[in-house]
Design an enzyme around this catalytic site. Structure first.
Site, PDB file in Angstrom:
ATOM      1  N   ASP A 180       0.845  -1.185   0.000  1.00 43.85           N
ATOM      2  CA  ASP A 180       0.000   0.000   0.000  1.00 43.85           C
ATOM      3  C   ASP A 180       0.889   1.247   0.000  1.00 43.85           C
ATOM      4  OD1 ASP A 180      -3.049   0.764   0.379  1.00 43.85           O
ATOM      5  OD2 ASP A 180      -1.940   2.061   1.733  1.00 43.85           O
ATOM      6  N   TYR A 308      -2.640  11.233   1.237  1.00 47.43           N
ATOM      7  CA  TYR A 308      -3.304  11.348  -0.058  1.00 47.43           C
ATOM      8  C   TYR A 308      -3.371  12.820  -0.491  1.00 47.43           C
ATOM      9  CZ  TYR A 308      -4.829   6.521   0.666  1.00 47.43           C
ATOM     10  OH  TYR A 308      -4.846   5.169   0.853  1.00 47.43           O
ATOM     11  N   HIS A 364      -4.966  -7.496   0.095  1.00 45.52           N
ATOM     12  CA  HIS A 364      -4.247  -6.249   0.261  1.00 45.52           C
ATOM     13  C   HIS A 364      -3.439  -6.181   1.549  1.00 45.52           C
ATOM     14  CE1 HIS A 364      -3.605  -2.111  -0.932  1.00 45.52           C
ATOM     15  NE2 HIS A 364      -3.950  -1.677   0.260  1.00 45.52           N
TER      16      HIS A 364
END
Length: 386
Positions: A180, A308, A364
């Site tokens: 990630d 982000y 994930h």
């Protein structure tokens, strides 16, 4: 310059736990949209009611806190950014320094199943020659790497911080691993600091600089990977757009409602793991609540989302234009249950690819879902670089 490293223990005030329990009891439950039994509209109401009941009546934070404190933890400050990390010395003839990097919505605790086997292989049936000195930081703005008050911190500047952290711990060269956001941190290390990296091991591929994958890069047996990525970008990346553009707006809700925070984080655990629609096939209720607690008790939702929001401007630029972009020797282990998989042809252009594997099971959150498979691949890759 103050480069002190201090021992750290988690010790949450009882008043914070009392406040949490009060908020959970007073949850204002939303109406559900139609038949949401498959979570098609988002987090399922019945499941959240069940989880909150467990949270209030069975979950034991103090027991979980004690388990976390069994790992040696430390804090330091680098360039005015607080950094929390687990540091476990390796048990073997020549432990290799290895920084392992988590992502979002993860915490350092998502790495706990792989830390012991990496640091002390013999205790888990392995060869002591494969031992690592394991450093598992909390990303800036996550959990106890807080408060984050500096602008511009995301995976690229985090790589700069980690070079300084590893130097502070006595390592001019080291290895890196991640998934990630952590995969972007590790790849940036292998790009900008290839001369300092023994190698880079990733369990998620992502292109944050050219060359980007094209449709022609997918081999016939990889074509459904491209379709999966397109579906994710069309239907599964709403969280990313919010966090890249307006994290402060949603942050008020996340910081005021523990159930709201849990809904936001746990939906990703179900959607991104290889759980077949049953999130507890992979994560226990304690696992799920631990993640929420580490965000809630440290007030770090907004600062985690900044990874982000800050991905823009000159800080995103590549450090050089040499090929491949990630020059350090790289291993890529992708899990078929992950949210996307990238093609081998592209990976061979993007990385100095030395090892390629695709696991049939797992998603994930590989360190939690498939820790033995992940550890095996890390050991085998770095065995060639010792």
């Amino acid at each position: 310059m103050n480069d002190a490293v201090h021992s750290f223990r988690i010790d949450i005030p009882e008043a914070d736990l009392d406040d949490l329990r009060d908020r959970l009891r007073r949850t204002r439950w939303p109406q559900e949209i139609g038949d949401n039994s498959q979570w098609q509209a988002g987090t399922n109401l019945t499941y959240m009611r069940e989880l909150v009941n467990y949270w209030l009546n069975h979950y034991d934070w103090r027991a979980q806190e004690a388990a976390m404190n069994a790992l040696p933890q430390f804090r330091t400050v680098i360039d005015e950014v607080p950094v929390h990390f687990v540091h476990v010395q390796g048990k073997g003839p020549n432990p290799m320094p290895l920084v392992i990097n988590h992502g979002w919505p993860w915490t350092f605790w998502d790495m706990h199943k792989i830390i012991g086997p990496l640091a002390d292989p013999a205790a888990y049936g392995g060869d002591p020659a494969d031992a690592f000195e394991v450093i598992a930081p909390s990303l800036p703005g996550f959990a106890f790497s807080s408060p984050l008050t500096h602008d511009g911190i995301f995976f690229n500047p985090t790589a700069d911080l980690w070079v300084k952290l590893m130097s502070r711990l006595g390592h001019a060269r080291f290895a890196a691993q991640g998934g990630d956001i952590g995969s972007f941190v590790a790849a940036r290390l292998g790009h900008k600091y290839a001369h300092k990296l023994i190698g880079v091991h990733l369990h998620l591929a992502g292109a944050v600089m050219p060359p980007y994958p094209t449709a022609e890069d997918y081999a016939p047996e990889e074509r459904d990977w491209g379709a999966k990525f397109a579906t994710f970008m069309a239907e599964g990346n709403g969280y990313m757009q919010i966090q890249r553009t307006r994290p402060q707006t949603i942050g008020f809700a996340m910081h005021d409602s523990p159930v709201g925070l849990a809904s936001w984080l746990i939906e990703k655990r179900r959607a991104w793991s290889d759980c077949g629609g049953d999130v507890e096939a992979v994560f226990s209720k304690d696992d799920l609540i631990n993640t929420v607690m580490l965000y809630w008790l440290t007030d770090t939702y907004v600062s985690s989302a900044r990874h982000y929001y800050e991905t823009k401007g000159p800080a995103m630029a590549p450090a050089h234009d040499r090929q491949p972009p990630v020059e350090a020797p790289t291993a890529l282990l992708q899990f078929k249950g992950d949210v996307w998989l990238y093609p081998r042809k592209w990976a061979e252009r993007y990385y100095n690819l030395k090892r390629w594997n695709v696991a049939e099971t797992g998603g994930h959150f590989a360190p939690m879902e498939q820790p033995e498979r992940l550890v095996k691949d890390i050991r085998e890759f770095y065995r060639t670089l010792r």
